[in-house]
Design an enzyme around this catalytic site. Structure first.
Site, PDB file in Angstrom:
ATOM      1  N   HIS A 152       1.640  -2.273   5.637  1.00 34.60           N
ATOM      2  CA  HIS A 152       1.424  -2.520   4.213  1.00 34.60           C
ATOM      3  C   HIS A 152       2.411  -1.731   3.355  1.00 34.60           C
ATOM      4  O   HIS A 152       2.836  -2.202   2.292  1.00 34.60           O
ATOM      5  CB  HIS A 152       0.000  -2.136   3.814  1.00 34.60           C
ATOM      6  N   ARG A 158       0.850  -1.200   0.000  1.00 35.82           N
ATOM      7  CA  ARG A 158       0.000   0.000   0.000  1.00 35.82           C
ATOM      8  C   ARG A 158       0.882   1.244   0.000  1.00 35.82           C
ATOM      9  O   ARG A 158       1.680   1.429   0.929  1.00 35.82           O
ATOM     10  CB  ARG A 158      -0.891  -0.001   1.229  1.00 35.82           C
ATOM     11  N   HIS A 206      -5.333  -9.925   8.524  1.00 37.94           N
ATOM     12  CA  HIS A 206      -4.115  -9.115   8.404  1.00 37.94           C
ATOM     13  C   HIS A 206      -2.896  -9.864   8.938  1.00 37.94           C
ATOM     14  O   HIS A 206      -2.877 -10.290  10.086  1.00 37.94           O
ATOM     15  CB  HIS A 206      -4.340  -7.822   9.194  1.00 37.94           C
ATOM     16  N   ASP A 256      -3.521  -8.614   3.421  1.00 37.61           N
ATOM     17  CA  ASP A 256      -4.873  -8.860   3.929  1.00 37.61           C
ATOM     18  C   ASP A 256      -5.509  -9.924   3.037  1.00 37.61           C
ATOM     19  O   ASP A 256      -5.564  -9.743   1.806  1.00 37.61           O
ATOM     20  CB  ASP A 256      -5.727  -7.593   3.871  1.00 37.61           C
ATOM     21  N   GLU A 291      -7.591  -7.814  13.490  1.00 33.31           N
ATOM     22  CA  GLU A 291      -8.039  -8.061  12.122  1.00 33.31           C
ATOM     23  C   GLU A 291      -7.652  -9.485  11.710  1.00 33.31           C
ATOM     24  O   GLU A 291      -6.479  -9.760  11.464  1.00 33.31           O
ATOM     25  CB  GLU A 291      -7.416  -7.046  11.157  1.00 33.31           C
TER      26      GLU A 291
END
Length: 232
Positions: A146, A101, A214, A153, A211
């Site tokens: 990320h 990301r 994740h 994910d 999460e």
């Protein structure tokens, strides 16, 4: 005067050449050293890259996601390949929601979280929490693993039917239901969560307690570097 003119001319030519080289590199889909397109390493990997689309907690495509490409560090991709191989023996595989990301995307998340008037996606993604508390609850942060390239994910999918298994909550649901150890899920949902956790940990990934989807490679190659190249 002539010498000065030629120096200026050469400078302009050089700058144009550099600009063209940069544009050519951006358009060629080349990656920084140490990064790979995950599907080139894991051919049967499936993706549903939410931040390239409007189907995410902001409700629009996210900055830096210019193509629906799944990018990881080489080390993370190789480790994920082993997880995929384990699941393929059972007729399943991995489906990735997000991988590398860009930092600019994280910056957009932070800016969005600070705007408490924008709640159009609240019912779907954070129905039980006030938007102003997303920072306090650590669902949104100024830095993300990320952006280091070794966090992913994901969930589990049937290779035969494409059916996504039910793990008790949707991806990116900011809620206690998404916590790894949340108790109020069915026995089947709990067992699937554990199956995913165990195989990811087996091949070197660390889970995120809030999460279930994740995971970060424990021995990530760039633990202190946050990249910002766009996804092309």
């Amino acid at each position: 005067m002539k010498i000065s003119y030629f120096i200026k001319l050469l400078t302009v030519i050089l700058l144009v050449s550099i600009s063209n080289q940069v544009k050519a590199q951006e358009n060629s889909g080349t990656l920084p050293k140490g990064f790979v397109y995950a599907k080139e390493v894991i051919p049967k990997l499936r993706t549903d890259l939410r931040y390239y689309s409007e189907n995410n907690f902001i409700g629009k495509p996210i900055d830096g996601y210019n193509k629906p490409k799944c990018i990881l560090t080489k080390e993370a991709a190789q480790a994920l390949k082993k997880v995929q191989q384990d699941f393929e023996k059972l007729g399943f595989g991995l489906l990735v929601f997000d991988a590398y990301r860009p930092q600019r995307a994280v910056n957009q998340f932070v800016k969005w979280a600070q705007d408490t008037t924008d709640t159009k996606m609240k019912n779907q993604y954070y129905p039980n929490i006030d938007k102003k508390d997303l920072f306090k609850e650590e669902y949104i942060a100024a830095k993300s693993g990320h952006s280091r390239g070794s966090t992913v994910d994901l969930t589990i999918v049937s290779l035969k039917t494409g059916h996504i298994l039910d793990l008790g909550s949707d991806f990116d649901l900011f809620d206690k239901k998404s916590h790894v150890n949340f108790k109020n899920v069915t026995k089947n949902q709990r067992s699937i969560r554990l199956m995913l956790q165990r195989r990811m940990v087996k091949h070197g990934f660390k889970p995120h307690e809030k999460e279930w989807w994740h995971f970060t490679l424990a021995k990530e190659p760039y633990p202190d570097t946050y990249f910002d190249f766009s996804i092309e």
